[in-house]
Design an enzyme around this catalytic site. Structure first.
Site, PDB file in Angstrom:
ATOM      1  N   ARG A 266      20.964 113.982 -91.793  1.00 19.90           N
ATOM      2  CA  ARG A 266      22.318 113.471 -91.988  1.00 19.90           C
ATOM      3  C   ARG A 266      22.503 113.179 -93.479  1.00 19.90           C
ATOM      4  O   ARG A 266      21.602 112.600 -94.118  1.00 19.90           O
ATOM      5  CB  ARG A 266      22.550 112.182 -91.200  1.00 19.90           C
ATOM      6  CG  ARG A 266      22.772 112.387 -89.703  1.00 19.90           C
ATOM      7  CD  ARG A 266      24.104 113.077 -89.405  1.00 19.90           C
ATOM      8  NE  ARG A 266      24.362 113.225 -87.983  1.00 19.90           N
ATOM      9  CZ  ARG A 266      24.006 114.280 -87.249  1.00 19.90           C
ATOM     10  NH1 ARG A 266      23.368 115.292 -87.808  1.00 19.90           N
ATOM     11  NH2 ARG A 266      24.299 114.331 -85.963  1.00 19.90           N
TER      12      ARG A 266
ATOM     13  N   GLU B 212      31.053 114.823 -95.599  1.00 20.80           N
ATOM     14  CA  GLU B 212      31.190 116.153 -94.988  1.00 20.80           C
ATOM     15  C   GLU B 212      32.628 116.317 -94.534  1.00 20.80           C
ATOM     16  O   GLU B 212      33.151 115.404 -93.891  1.00 20.80           O
ATOM     17  CB  GLU B 212      30.276 116.278 -93.768  1.00 20.80           C
ATOM     18  CG  GLU B 212      28.877 116.663 -94.155  1.00 20.80           C
ATOM     19  CD  GLU B 212      27.961 116.943 -92.968  1.00 20.80           C
ATOM     20  OE1 GLU B 212      28.474 117.291 -91.895  1.00 20.80           O
ATOM     21  OE2 GLU B 212      26.750 116.816 -93.134  1.00 20.80           O
TER      22      GLU B 212
ATOM     23  N   HIS C 293      26.408 122.397 -92.770  1.00 24.14           N
ATOM     24  CA  HIS C 293      25.891 121.770 -91.537  1.00 24.14           C
ATOM     25  C   HIS C 293      25.774 122.782 -90.382  1.00 24.14           C
ATOM     26  O   HIS C 293      26.480 122.674 -89.374  1.00 24.14           O
ATOM     27  CB  HIS C 293      26.784 120.587 -91.128  1.00 24.14           C
ATOM     28  CG  HIS C 293      26.076 119.593 -90.244  1.00 24.14           C
ATOM     29  ND1 HIS C 293      26.397 118.257 -90.213  1.00 24.14           N
ATOM     30  CD2 HIS C 293      25.074 119.739 -89.341  1.00 24.14           C
ATOM     31  CE1 HIS C 293      25.623 117.625 -89.339  1.00 24.14           C
ATOM     32  NE2 HIS C 293      24.800 118.513 -88.788  1.00 24.14           N
TER      33      HIS C 293
HETATM   34  C1  GLV Z   1      23.510 118.155 -85.486  1.00 24.78           C
HETATM   35  O1  GLV Z   1      23.504 117.732 -86.603  1.00 24.78           O
HETATM   36  C2  GLV Z   1      23.132 117.393 -84.353  1.00 24.78           C
HETATM   37  O2  GLV Z   1      22.953 116.165 -84.453  1.00 24.78           O
HETATM   38  O3  GLV Z   1      22.990 117.997 -83.271  1.00 24.78           O
END
Ligand code: GLV
Length: 324
Positions: free
Chosen positions: A237, A266, A285
């Site tokens: 994250r 983000e 991401h």
């Molecule tokens: C992606 O970042 C997730 O948490 O699945």
């Protein structure tokens, strides 16, 4: 009585088929998240909610959703959901762990290799006509094979990264909240303090959930203690790293490279200084973004939702104490 279910984005077709055969959900039709006020309105009388990590499922939303019986997130991380508020109202929260472990570990390795071997710069170099000859010292990077890899967070994804690192004959160091002698044995790895890991690793990869104690855990001091050629990888994250401190560390050569699949904020705005740095590689991401993984995640989210609506235990409920 018909059930009211709101889904904050379209799911993959196979999962929608399953969900549509159970109820008549309302799907948010756009590619961008529903604005918060709309999310409030759509959940006010909903029985079930399927959401993504981009949706703020906070205490206000949870407390005003008078009929809500289940929150089902299509992701493993649930830092966008107020778990305490859900628990206080007895609303189970589902997520999609395990299924995305390998896809995310694969992408982590892609980041490690791309950063250490400067693939972004090399692609630009070839494309832009700078490639005149084979150069003995052109685009030199760092060896991945045999390097020391520091894994911060030896959970499911951290272990899958360690498994891959064994194939590259890397020395593996790791940190975790609890002691894991069995993981030392399994991966030929050594559990160390964060301080030692930062000092000794050539490549540092983050695999912790975002919680109050991990937010900003990689800041100016931690960056200063890394090796000058260190590669920092984040597929966890964004807010785990202090972004401003990272920009400075990359600009001043305190560390070698950052490869980030997640950022803070983000999406990272196009004018952000990180994009201008030759030693930063940014992805939008996509850790779990393979066709089969997203199908499986969407299907599990539907199964979690259906179980919750039927008052049954969710196939994959978020563990209350850890959010994992
Ligand atoms: C992606 O970042 C997730 O948490 O699945």
């Amino acid at each position: 009585m018909s059930l009211s279910v709101f889904v904050t984005r379209h799911l993959t077709p196979i999962a929608e088929e399953k969900l549509n055969s159970f109820c008549t959900p309302e799907y948010w039709p756009e590619d961008t998240p529903p604005p918060y006020e709309i999310l409030l309105e759509k959940t006010r009388h909903a029985d079930g909610l399927i959401c993504l990590l981009t949706d703020a499922i906070d205490a206000r939303l949870i407390n005003q959703a008078e009929n809500l019986k289940v929150i089902s997130q299509v992701a493993v991380g649930v830092d966008n959901i107020d778990l305490q508020a859900a628990e206080a109202r007895g609303i189970p929260v589902g997520h999609t762990p395990d299924l995305l472990t390998d896809a995310t570990a694969d992408l982590t390795f892609a980041l490690i290799l791309a950063a250490a071997r400067r693939l972004g710069e090399a692609i630009d170099y070839a494309r832009s006509g700078h490639w005149q000859t084979w150069g003995l010292t052109t685009l030199l990077g760092e060896s991945v094979h045999g390097a020391t890899l520091g894994i911060i967070g030896m959970g499911r994804i951290g272990q899958a990264v360690a498994r891959r690192a064994q194939g590259f004959e890397m020395r593996i160091l790791f940190t975790d909240l609890s002691a894991h002698p069995e993981r030392e044995g399994e991966f030929g790895a050594t559990q160390v303090t964060l301080e030692t890991l930062l000092k000794e690793s050539d490549i540092i990869s983050l695999h912790v959930p975002l919680t109050p104690s991990t937010a900003g855990m990689i800041g100016a001091d931690q960056l200063k203690s890394m090796k000058p050629h260190a590669v920092l990888v984040n597929a966890a994250r964004g807010p785990v790293i202090d972004t401003d401190a990272l920009v400075l560390a990359l600009e001043t050569g305190q560390i070698g490279y950052a490869a980030l699949d997640v950022t803070d904020p983000e999406p990272l705005p196009p004018t952000h200084p990180l994009y201008k740095l030759p030693n930063a590689l940014i992805l939008p991401h996509i850790g779990s973004a393979t066709r089969s993984t997203r199908d499986q995640m969407s299907l599990l989210a539907v199964d979690n939702l259906i179980a919750g609506l039927q008052g049954k235990p969710l196939p994959r409920a978020v563990a209350r104490s850890t959010g994992r």
